[in-house]
Design a protein around this motif. Structure first.
Motif, PDB file in Angstrom:
ATOM      1  N   GLN A 163       0.822  -1.201   0.000  1.00  0.00           N
ATOM      2  CA  GLN A 163       0.000   0.000   0.000  1.00  0.00           C
ATOM      3  C   GLN A 163       0.863   1.261   0.000  1.00  0.00           C
ATOM      4  N   THR A 164       1.983   1.222   0.713  1.00  0.00           N
ATOM      5  CA  THR A 164       2.893   2.375   0.745  1.00  0.00           C
ATOM      6  C   THR A 164       3.464   2.640  -0.640  1.00  0.00           C
ATOM      7  N   ALA A 165       3.910   1.564  -1.320  1.00  0.00           N
ATOM      8  CA  ALA A 165       4.469   1.714  -2.664  1.00  0.00           C
ATOM      9  C   ALA A 165       3.402   2.199  -3.640  1.00  0.00           C
ATOM     10  N   LEU A 166       2.176   1.673  -3.499  1.00  0.00           N
ATOM     11  CA  LEU A 166       1.086   2.072  -4.396  1.00  0.00           C
ATOM     12  C   LEU A 166       0.709   3.537  -4.186  1.00  0.00           C
ATOM     13  N   THR A 167       0.633   3.957  -2.934  1.00  0.00           N
ATOM     14  CA  THR A 167       0.306   5.356  -2.624  1.00  0.00           C
ATOM     15  C   THR A 167       1.369   6.297  -3.182  1.00  0.00           C
ATOM     16  N   ARG A 168       2.613   5.900  -3.018  1.00  0.00           N
ATOM     17  CA  ARG A 168       3.716   6.725  -3.529  1.00  0.00           C
ATOM     18  C   ARG A 168       3.618   6.878  -5.044  1.00  0.00           C
ATOM     19  N   ALA A 169       3.264   5.794  -5.732  1.00  0.00           N
ATOM     20  CA  ALA A 169       3.145   5.853  -7.189  1.00  0.00           C
ATOM     21  C   ALA A 169       1.974   6.733  -7.607  1.00  0.00           C
ATOM     22  N   ASN A 170       0.850   6.601  -6.928  1.00  0.00           N
ATOM     23  CA  ASN A 170      -0.343   7.379  -7.283  1.00  0.00           C
ATOM     24  C   ASN A 170      -0.174   8.865  -6.991  1.00  0.00           C
ATOM     25  N   GLN A 171       0.651   9.188  -6.022  1.00  0.00           N
ATOM     26  CA  GLN A 171       0.841  10.585  -5.642  1.00  0.00           C
ATOM     27  C   GLN A 171       2.023  11.239  -6.348  1.00  0.00           C
ATOM     28  N   ALA A 172       2.702  10.482  -7.204  1.00  0.00           N
ATOM     29  CA  ALA A 172       3.870  11.021  -7.900  1.00  0.00           C
ATOM     30  C   ALA A 172       3.447  12.184  -8.794  1.00  0.00           C
ATOM     31  N   GLN A 173       4.150  13.306  -8.728  1.00  0.00           N
ATOM     32  CA  GLN A 173       3.851  14.500  -9.513  1.00  0.00           C
ATOM     33  C   GLN A 173       4.788  14.640 -10.712  1.00  0.00           C
ATOM     34  N   ARG A 174       5.892  13.930 -10.674  1.00  0.00           N
ATOM     35  CA  ARG A 174       6.863  13.997 -11.765  1.00  0.00           C
ATOM     36  C   ARG A 174       7.049  12.614 -12.356  1.00  0.00           C
ATOM     37  N   SER A 175       7.394  12.559 -13.610  1.00  0.00           N
ATOM     38  CA  SER A 175       7.598  11.274 -14.272  1.00  0.00           C
ATOM     39  C   SER A 175       8.758  10.504 -13.629  1.00  0.00           C
ATOM     40  N   ALA A 176       9.779  11.243 -13.190  1.00  0.00           N
ATOM     41  CA  ALA A 176      10.923  10.575 -12.552  1.00  0.00           C
ATOM     42  C   ALA A 176      10.486   9.896 -11.254  1.00  0.00           C
ATOM     43  N   ASP A 177       9.632  10.558 -10.485  1.00  0.00           N
ATOM     44  CA  ASP A 177       9.136   9.972  -9.243  1.00  0.00           C
ATOM     45  C   ASP A 177       8.259   8.757  -9.537  1.00  0.00           C
ATOM     46  N   LEU A 178       7.463   8.846 -10.584  1.00  0.00           N
ATOM     47  CA  LEU A 178       6.597   7.727 -10.942  1.00  0.00           C
ATOM     48  C   LEU A 178       7.419   6.529 -11.392  1.00  0.00           C
ATOM     49  N   ARG A 179       8.462   6.784 -12.172  1.00  0.00           N
ATOM     50  CA  ARG A 179       9.311   5.663 -12.596  1.00  0.00           C
ATOM     51  C   ARG A 179       9.967   4.993 -11.394  1.00  0.00           C
ATOM     52  N   SER A 180      10.440   5.791 -10.457  1.00  0.00           N
ATOM     53  CA  SER A 180      11.057   5.232  -9.251  1.00  0.00           C
ATOM     54  C   SER A 180      10.048   4.423  -8.444  1.00  0.00           C
ATOM     55  N   ALA A 181       8.818   4.932  -8.326  1.00  0.00           N
ATOM     56  CA  ALA A 181       7.778   4.225  -7.582  1.00  0.00           C
ATOM     57  C   ALA A 181       7.399   2.919  -8.277  1.00  0.00           C
ATOM     58  N   LEU A 182       7.393   2.929  -9.605  1.00  0.00           N
ATOM     59  CA  LEU A 182       7.069   1.717 -10.355  1.00  0.00           C
ATOM     60  C   LEU A 182       8.117   0.632 -10.156  1.00  0.00           C
ATOM     61  N   VAL A 183       9.362   1.041  -9.985  1.00  0.00           N
ATOM     62  CA  VAL A 183      10.426   0.067  -9.689  1.00  0.00           C
ATOM     63  C   VAL A 183      10.134  -0.638  -8.367  1.00  0.00           C
ATOM     64  N   ASP A 184       9.745   0.142  -7.342  1.00  0.00           N
ATOM     65  CA  ASP A 184       9.398  -0.454  -6.044  1.00  0.00           C
ATOM     66  C   ASP A 184       8.147  -1.316  -6.154  1.00  0.00           C
ATOM     67  N   LEU A 185       7.177  -0.843  -6.927  1.00  0.00           N
ATOM     68  CA  LEU A 185       5.914  -1.574  -7.056  1.00  0.00           C
ATOM     69  C   LEU A 185       6.112  -2.885  -7.800  1.00  0.00           C
ATOM     70  N   ASN A 186       7.116  -2.950  -8.629  1.00  0.00           N
ATOM     71  CA  ASN A 186       7.388  -4.174  -9.379  1.00  0.00           C
ATOM     72  C   ASN A 186       7.779  -5.338  -8.455  1.00  0.00           C
ATOM     73  N   ASN A 187       8.244  -5.009  -7.252  1.00  0.00           N
ATOM     74  CA  ASN A 187       8.582  -6.062  -6.284  1.00  0.00           C
ATOM     75  C   ASN A 187       7.353  -6.836  -5.835  1.00  0.00           C
ATOM     76  N   PHE A 188       6.172  -6.271  -6.064  1.00  0.00           N
ATOM     77  CA  PHE A 188       4.924  -6.907  -5.628  1.00  0.00           C
ATOM     78  C   PHE A 188       4.156  -7.523  -6.802  1.00  0.00           C
ATOM     79  N   ALA A 189       4.854  -7.703  -7.923  1.00  0.00           N
ATOM     80  CA  ALA A 189       4.208  -8.281  -9.098  1.00  0.00           C
ATOM     81  C   ALA A 189       3.581  -9.630  -8.745  1.00  0.00           C
ATOM     82  N   GLY A 190       2.315  -9.815  -9.132  1.00  0.00           N
ATOM     83  CA  GLY A 190       1.615 -11.057  -8.821  1.00  0.00           C
ATOM     84  C   GLY A 190       0.829 -10.998  -7.535  1.00  0.00           C
TER      85      GLY A 190
END
Length: 266
Positions: A163-190
């Motif tokens: 949930q922390t990783a998902l919130t961070r991704a949804n609240q990202a205001q810059r593309s760089a922040d979103l890419r970084s959040a997506l890297v963390d979110l990828n750890n929860f794939a599946g």
């Protein structure tokens, strides 16, 4: 009898109890020896009687183990040995009953701890009980509960991290922040809807990057407009300066040498 002293009635010399005659004067010690032995026997009897009565009192008070020890010290005095054996058996039975009561109390305490969720205490006490009643089965239940709690705690921690990783991704205001959040979110794939969430967030990325590019270009255009505004003002001033305030089209003003020179100074 080893510590008993035998004195010669004739000369008063001390002799061993095994002596028949005085080592000093040779007097016969048989009669005095009999007296000494009789006196010691009476003392022994008095001590045995006192010890016997003490043992009986211990037995009457329910202290069978202490009574058995006292009766055993009396040797063959009266029925002391029989009473020693009998009280020893009573003491063993009492100890067995006490141990049973203690185990039952420990079992009840362990069950109470288990019921109230104190799994650590319940596990320790069921372990101490060994094969008492169904303590081994209860211990297995406790261990299963501990393992289940650990799994639940790990699941909660994993969910919280997701949930922390998902919130961070949804609240990202810059593309760089979103890419970084997506890297963390990828750890929860599946995990749950992580793949769908990542797909939706990745779909936002091109639009976010395009918006950032437009914003950057808009800033450059604004700067250019300001520059043109200053440039036009310079030309306008030179136009009035070099042409006596007469109106001229902008293109003609720029072609005027004096106006161009003034623009360069701007």
């Amino acid at each position: 009898m080893d510590n008993v002293k035998l004195f010669c009635p004739n000369c008063g010399t001390e002799n061993a109890m095994s002596a028949d005659f005085c080592k000093n004067c040779g007097a016969n010690l048989a009669s005095v020896k009999e007296q000494v032995q009789a006196a010691e026997a009476q003392k022994t009897k008095v001590r045995q009687q006192a010890l016997y009565h003490q043992a009986v009192e211990m037995a009457d008070k329910g202290n069978a183990r202490q009574a058995a020890m006292l009766f055993s010290q009396l040797g063959d005095y009266e029925d002391a040995q029989e009473k020693a054996v009998a009280n020893q058996a009573i003491a063993d039975e009492q100890e067995k009953q006490n141990q049973e009561a203690q185990r039952k109390q420990l079992y009840d305490d362990a069950m109470n701890a288990f019921t109230h969720g104190d799994l650590q205490r319940a596990g320790t006490e069921f372990t101490q009980l060994g094969n008492y009643q169904d303590a081994a089965q209860k211990l297995q239940l406790v261990q299963n509960a501990v393992a289940q709690n650990q799994q639940q705690a790990q699941a909660q921690n994993y969910e919280q991290a997701y949930q922390t990783a998902l919130t961070r991704a949804n609240q990202a205001q810059r593309s760089a922040d979103l890419r970084s959040a997506l890297v963390d979110l990828n750890n929860f794939a599946g995990y749950k809807d992580a793949s769908e969430q990542m797909r939706q967030l990745q779909a936002k990325l091109p639009g976010m990057q395009a918006a950032e590019q437009v914003k950057k270009s808009g800033q450059w255009q604004t700067d250019e407009t300001n520059c043109n505004h200053r440039w036009n003002r310079c030309c306008y001033l030179s136009h009035h300066r070099w042409h006596g305030g007469l109106s001229k089209p902008y293109s003609q003003c720029f072609k005027d040498p004096g106006c161009s020179a003034t623009y360069q100074q701007c």
